[in-house]
Design a protein around this motif. Sequence first.
Motif, PDB file in Angstrom:
ATOM      1  N   HIS A 140       0.861  -1.182   0.000  1.00 41.43           N
ATOM      2  CA  HIS A 140       0.000   0.000   0.000  1.00 41.43           C
ATOM      3  C   HIS A 140       0.894   1.227   0.000  1.00 41.43           C
ATOM      4  CE1 HIS A 140      -3.277   2.708   0.847  1.00 41.43           C
ATOM      5  NE2 HIS A 140      -2.600   3.193   1.868  1.00 41.43           N
ATOM      6  N   ASP A 141       0.782   2.018  -1.050  1.00 43.77           N
ATOM      7  CA  ASP A 141       1.552   3.264  -1.161  1.00 43.77           C
ATOM      8  C   ASP A 141       3.046   3.051  -0.901  1.00 43.77           C
ATOM      9  OD1 ASP A 141      -0.705   4.693  -1.806  1.00 43.77           O
ATOM     10  OD2 ASP A 141      -1.087   5.329   0.261  1.00 43.77           O
ATOM     11  N   GLY A 142       3.601   1.987  -1.430  1.00 41.44           N
ATOM     12  CA  GLY A 142       5.028   1.720  -1.305  1.00 41.44           C
ATOM     13  C   GLY A 142       5.432   0.988  -0.038  1.00 41.44           C
ATOM     14  N   ALA A 143       4.528   0.859   0.929  1.00 44.46           N
ATOM     15  CA  ALA A 143       4.819   0.123   2.160  1.00 44.46           C
ATOM     16  C   ALA A 143       4.363  -1.323   1.993  1.00 44.46           C
ATOM     17  CB  ALA A 143       4.096   0.769   3.340  1.00 44.46           C
ATOM     18  N   THR A 144       5.031  -2.230   2.670  1.00 47.33           N
ATOM     19  CA  THR A 144       4.649  -3.638   2.618  1.00 47.33           C
ATOM     20  C   THR A 144       4.259  -4.116   4.011  1.00 47.33           C
ATOM     21  OG1 THR A 144       6.928  -4.376   2.926  1.00 47.33           O
ATOM     22  CG2 THR A 144       6.158  -4.115   0.650  1.00 47.33           C
ATOM     23  N   SER A 145       3.449  -5.152   4.039  1.00 44.70           N
ATOM     24  CA  SER A 145       3.043  -5.758   5.307  1.00 44.70           C
ATOM     25  C   SER A 145       2.694  -7.216   5.052  1.00 44.70           C
ATOM     26  CB  SER A 145       1.861  -4.998   5.916  1.00 44.70           C
ATOM     27  OG  SER A 145       0.747  -5.066   5.055  1.00 44.70           O
ATOM     28  N   GLU A 146       2.488  -7.928   6.119  1.00 42.13           N
ATOM     29  CA  GLU A 146       2.086  -9.327   6.067  1.00 42.13           C
ATOM     30  C   GLU A 146       0.752  -9.464   6.789  1.00 42.13           C
ATOM     31  OE1 GLU A 146       4.077 -11.842   4.645  1.00 42.13           O
ATOM     32  OE2 GLU A 146       5.378 -10.204   4.011  1.00 42.13           O
TER      33      GLU A 146
END
Length: 163
Positions: A140-146
């Motif tokens: 999302h908007d260049g950020a990553t998550s799990e």
Amino acid sequence: MINRPRTTLMTSGAVGANAPGSQGLMLVEAWPTGASYAWETRDHRLCWATVAETGFSERACATHPMAIENSRGVHPLATLFTDGWVRLFGADHQQVTSANCRGKPLEIRRVGTVANGARTLYAVWFPDYTKGTIALSLSHDGATSEAPLQLGDVGDRTCAGGP
């Protein structure tokens, strides 16, 4: 083969209040003898159906419009029975970039968007009932998550998320 199930669905299943909105039908899964679809109704409810050569094997619509908050989240939405077992899920305000089951990559199908683009629908296919959790990678908007996606608790196959 997907044209015959689409026609069947549009003439007898996705009609009246359950008819698709402007997005139309979104293909979830196709196989030689049928297809599964999802759609958003004009009043923002989510519907899905599986249509085979012999007719509908399942068809359902939510009773209330989708509630999409401003936060990001992953939501299991439906289980579809196709030429296997398909889990339909939504990612709010983010995109799924990959998924794995017990460290093995899974193919995730992007189905389409609903709720004015706030929720993206995805599907994951298994050859049979599968329980446990898969691990999703999101952006999302260049950020990553799990995030985990709970599959359910029925089946002989088991997924446990993580590398």
